[in-house]
Design a protein around this motif. Structure first.
Motif, short mmCIF file in Angstrom:
data_model
loop_
_atom_site.label_atom_id
_atom_site.label_comp_id
_atom_site.label_asym_id
_atom_site.label_seq_id
_atom_site.Cartn_x
_atom_site.Cartn_y
_atom_site.Cartn_z
N GLY A 1 43.61 41.32 44.52
CA GLY A 1 42.58 39.86 45.09
C GLY A 1 40.85 40.00 44.80
O GLY A 1 40.66 40.90 44.22
N ILE B 1 45.74 35.75 51.40
CA ILE B 1 47.31 35.35 50.46
C ILE B 1 47.00 36.76 50.12
O ILE B 1 47.81 36.41 49.80
N THR B 2 46.11 37.16 49.13
CA THR B 2 46.46 38.49 48.70
C THR B 2 47.62 39.50 49.57
O THR B 2 48.49 39.72 49.32
N LEU C 1 46.54 37.86 37.76
CA LEU C 1 46.41 36.51 38.68
C LEU C 1 45.65 37.25 39.74
O LEU C 1 46.21 38.12 40.37
N MET D 1 43.29 36.62 43.55
CA MET D 1 43.09 35.26 44.06
C MET D 1 42.59 36.05 46.25
O MET D 1 42.62 37.00 46.40
N THR D 2 41.84 34.79 46.65
CA THR D 2 40.88 34.74 47.07
C THR D 2 41.45 33.65 48.54
O THR D 2 41.37 32.14 48.17
N VAL E 1 46.45 27.40 52.76
CA VAL E 1 45.62 29.08 52.02
C VAL E 1 43.89 27.88 52.94
O VAL E 1 44.12 26.85 52.07
#
Length: 223
Positions: free
Chosen positions: A105, A187-188, A206, A208-209, A218
């Motif tokens: 993340g 999301i992580t 990949l 994400m946050t 999201v």
């Protein structure tokens, strides 16, 4: 140039040099060494610990100068570690190989952006959910929301419903000494849970946050 480094050049370094009776002929910092001190020893919000660490280095140089040592100390990362000891914070590396239940993340800190690795582990049990890593209330709620969403979409994710009843789930955010909170890891966490329960690895390149709702939407980054 990050904010703490700029403040150091404009204010902290000149101030501390004067307080310790030192000048540019005695010690020389670089952008890289100041950034290293900020990120690895003084990651907290504010300047107190950053200034304290700079002062600790300058005190040692002033002492050696008083003992008669001449010439400039060039402060690089190696010398910082020799003077301040083992770094207090470790920059989290991205995982090199895809792994089930391990997701990268993105996190905001006072010293800038950082990577955070979230781990999920399943084991035989009765459906208990355990969360560790010094999480605040909002982040714990994000874990509950992520778990509920994954369970509601179990069939689409090829996860047998019995998996939730026959396995315990453990979610861990490493660097347990550092408090963590906020919804943006949603999301992580969701992907980590889906990965470990479906036994499918997540791409290593990949990160994400973002907050995840119970409907799987999201949301935009709030930090």
């Amino acid at each position: 140039m990050e904010e703490k480094v700029e403040i150091a050049w404009r204010y902290l370094v000149p101030k501390l040099l004067g307080e310790h009776g030192l000048g540019g002929v005695d010690i020389q910092f670089t952008d890289e060494s100041l950034s290293f001190i900020s990120n690895r020893y003084s990651r907290e919000a504010g300047l107190r610990n950053f200034e304290r660490n700079l002062a600790a280095i300058l005190r040692k140089r002033a002492r050696r100068k008083a003992e008669g040592e001449e010439g400039a100390w060039v402060i690089d990362e190696g010398r910082v570690e020799a003077l301040l000891g083992v770094p207090h914070y470790v920059t989290e590396p991205a995982e090199q190989e895809p792994e089930v239940g391990v997701v990268t993340g993105l996190a905001w800190t006072a010293s800038g952006g950082d990577l955070i690795v979230i781990e999920a582990l399943r084991m035989p049990g009765s459906g208990r959910l355990t969360v560790t890593g010094q999480l605040g209330d909002v982040m714990r709620e994000s874990v509950d929301a992520a778990h509920s969403y994954v369970r509601s979409r179990a069939s689409q994710l090829a996860i047998a419903d019995s998996t939730f009843k026959e396995h315990d789930l453990h979610i861990h955010l490493p660097a347990g000494a550092i408090p963590k909170d906020g919804p943006s890891a949603g999301i992580t966490i969701t992907l980590a849970i889906a990965s470990v329960l479906s036994q499918r690895p997540v791409r290593r390149d990949l990160a994400m946050t973002g907050e995840v709702t119970l409907r799987g939407k999201v949301l935009e980054i709030g930090g």
